[in-house]
Design a protein around this motif. Structure first.
Motif, PDB file in Angstrom:
ATOM      1  N   TYR A  84     -31.105   6.122  30.324  1.00  0.00           N
ATOM      2  CA  TYR A  84     -31.371   7.225  29.401  1.00  0.00           C
ATOM      3  C   TYR A  84     -32.339   6.839  28.287  1.00  0.00           C
ATOM      4  CZ  TYR A  84     -27.720  10.097  31.485  1.00  0.00           C
ATOM      5  OH  TYR A  84     -26.983  10.865  32.364  1.00  0.00           O
ATOM      6  N   HIS A  87     -34.771   9.562  27.347  1.00  0.00           N
ATOM      7  CA  HIS A  87     -34.288  10.947  27.379  1.00  0.00           C
ATOM      8  C   HIS A  87     -34.543  11.612  26.023  1.00  0.00           C
ATOM      9  CE1 HIS A  87     -31.842  14.474  27.971  1.00  0.00           C
ATOM     10  NE2 HIS A  87     -31.551  14.096  29.211  1.00  0.00           N
ATOM     11  N   GLY A  89     -33.289  14.195  24.706  1.00  0.00           N
ATOM     12  CA  GLY A  89     -32.137  14.817  24.064  1.00  0.00           C
ATOM     13  C   GLY A  89     -31.149  13.835  23.460  1.00  0.00           C
ATOM     14  N   VAL A  90     -31.476  12.552  23.508  1.00  0.00           N
ATOM     15  CA  VAL A  90     -30.583  11.526  22.968  1.00  0.00           C
ATOM     16  C   VAL A  90     -31.174  10.987  21.674  1.00  0.00           C
ATOM     17  CG1 VAL A  90     -29.459   9.309  23.398  1.00  0.00           C
ATOM     18  CG2 VAL A  90     -29.815  10.907  25.290  1.00  0.00           C
ATOM     19  N   ARG A  91     -30.366  10.921  20.626  1.00  0.00           N
ATOM     20  CA  ARG A  91     -30.835  10.470  19.319  1.00  0.00           C
ATOM     21  C   ARG A  91     -30.786   8.947  19.193  1.00  0.00           C
ATOM     22  NH1 ARG A  91     -31.289  14.236  15.224  1.00  0.00           N
ATOM     23  NH2 ARG A  91     -30.542  16.350  15.680  1.00  0.00           N
ATOM     24  N   THR A 214     -24.463  11.078  25.704  1.00  0.00           N
ATOM     25  CA  THR A 214     -24.485  12.493  26.111  1.00  0.00           C
ATOM     26  C   THR A 214     -25.618  13.212  25.375  1.00  0.00           C
ATOM     27  OG1 THR A 214     -22.101  12.502  26.483  1.00  0.00           O
ATOM     28  CG2 THR A 214     -23.186  14.648  26.191  1.00  0.00           C
ATOM     29  N   PRO A 215     -26.587  13.781  26.111  1.00  0.00           N
ATOM     30  CA  PRO A 215     -27.710  14.452  25.425  1.00  0.00           C
ATOM     31  C   PRO A 215     -27.247  15.700  24.689  1.00  0.00           C
ATOM     32  CG  PRO A 215     -28.232  13.947  27.730  1.00  0.00           C
ATOM     33  CD  PRO A 215     -26.760  13.748  27.559  1.00  0.00           C
ATOM     34  N   ARG A 216     -27.901  15.959  23.571  1.00  0.00           N
ATOM     35  CA  ARG A 216     -27.644  17.201  22.842  1.00  0.00           C
ATOM     36  C   ARG A 216     -28.369  18.333  23.550  1.00  0.00           C
ATOM     37  NH1 ARG A 216     -29.014  17.625  17.090  1.00  0.00           N
ATOM     38  NH2 ARG A 216     -27.217  18.996  16.949  1.00  0.00           N
TER      39      ARG A 216
END
Length: 217
Positions: A84, A87, A89-91, A214-216
């Motif tokens: 990930y 990715h 969407g991952v902070r 877990t992506p937002r």
């Protein structure tokens, strides 16, 4: 330790700052530099034990990097971070904690066992250095949360990310690593059992890492 620090600095210069593994690498580099400064300042009474534990600990992260970079499969605890790492969407805070989770939850226990074998001692003989390193890691985790956690305008209390990141604890991970190290040391004469336990630990820590990433939406 100087070689390890140079290696991590080299990785920092190779990866873009937004890369998830690079985020963890920056955090871990800062931790390692801090530990080295404190060892040199005499804050660790048993310098040899402290250096051995820190070096064998760091090598497990760098081995995971080497495997991933060569197209191999890193340990299960590290796979989510490498999968990930780009990715959108991952902070950054998620990347940092996922790396800390893998390194503390899995690698630290094995590094304690490796150190006991190298130093011909028992885990209890490393407990003082283990605790001192843990205190530094706790301070660094607090700094990570302060520096990387989104501000109140971007992250409301009801945001799922708040709950997700608040559910993971470095102290609990350290306690688990110490218990796992003691167990592995006590079953070192039973290789099949030790391998089974190590594999289960690896997979369990990897599952936690996957949840942390877990992506937002």
């Amino acid at each position: 330790m100087a070689d390890l620090i140079e290696r991590m600095r080299g990785l920092r210069s190779r990866w873009p700052g937004t890369d998830g593994v690079a985020v963890f690498n920056r955090v871990y580099l800062a931790v390692t530099e801090e530990i080295r400064l404190r060892i040199d300042a005499g804050e660790f009474p048993d310098r040899r034990t402290a250096v051995t534990l820190d070096v064998l600990f760091a090598r497990r992260y760098l081995t995971a990097v080497d495997r991933a970079e060569s197209g191999g499969r890193p340990p299960a605890c590290w796979r989510p971070l490498f999968q990930y790492r780009r990715h959108p969407g991952v902070r950054s805070i998620q990347f940092a904690l996922a790396g800390i989770n893998a390194h503390i939850g899995h690698d630290l226990a094995l590094a304690v066992v490796d150190s006991c074998a190298a130093l011909a001692c028992e885990p209890a003989d490393l407990e003082g250095e283990f605790d001192r390193v843990g205190e530094i890691l706790t301070l660094m985790e607090e700094r990570v949360r302060e520096d990387l956690m989104p501000g109140p305008d971007a992250l409301e209390i009801a945001d799922p990310l708040t709950h997700l990141l608040g559910s993971w604890s470095l102290d609990r991970a350290r306690d688990g690593a110490w218990s796992a190290a003691r167990l592995l040391w006590n079953v070192r004469g039973l290789p099949d059992l030790a391998e089974e336990f190590t594999g289960g630990l690896d997979r369990a820590v990897g599952l936690v890492g996957r949840c942390l990433l877990t992506p937002r939406a």
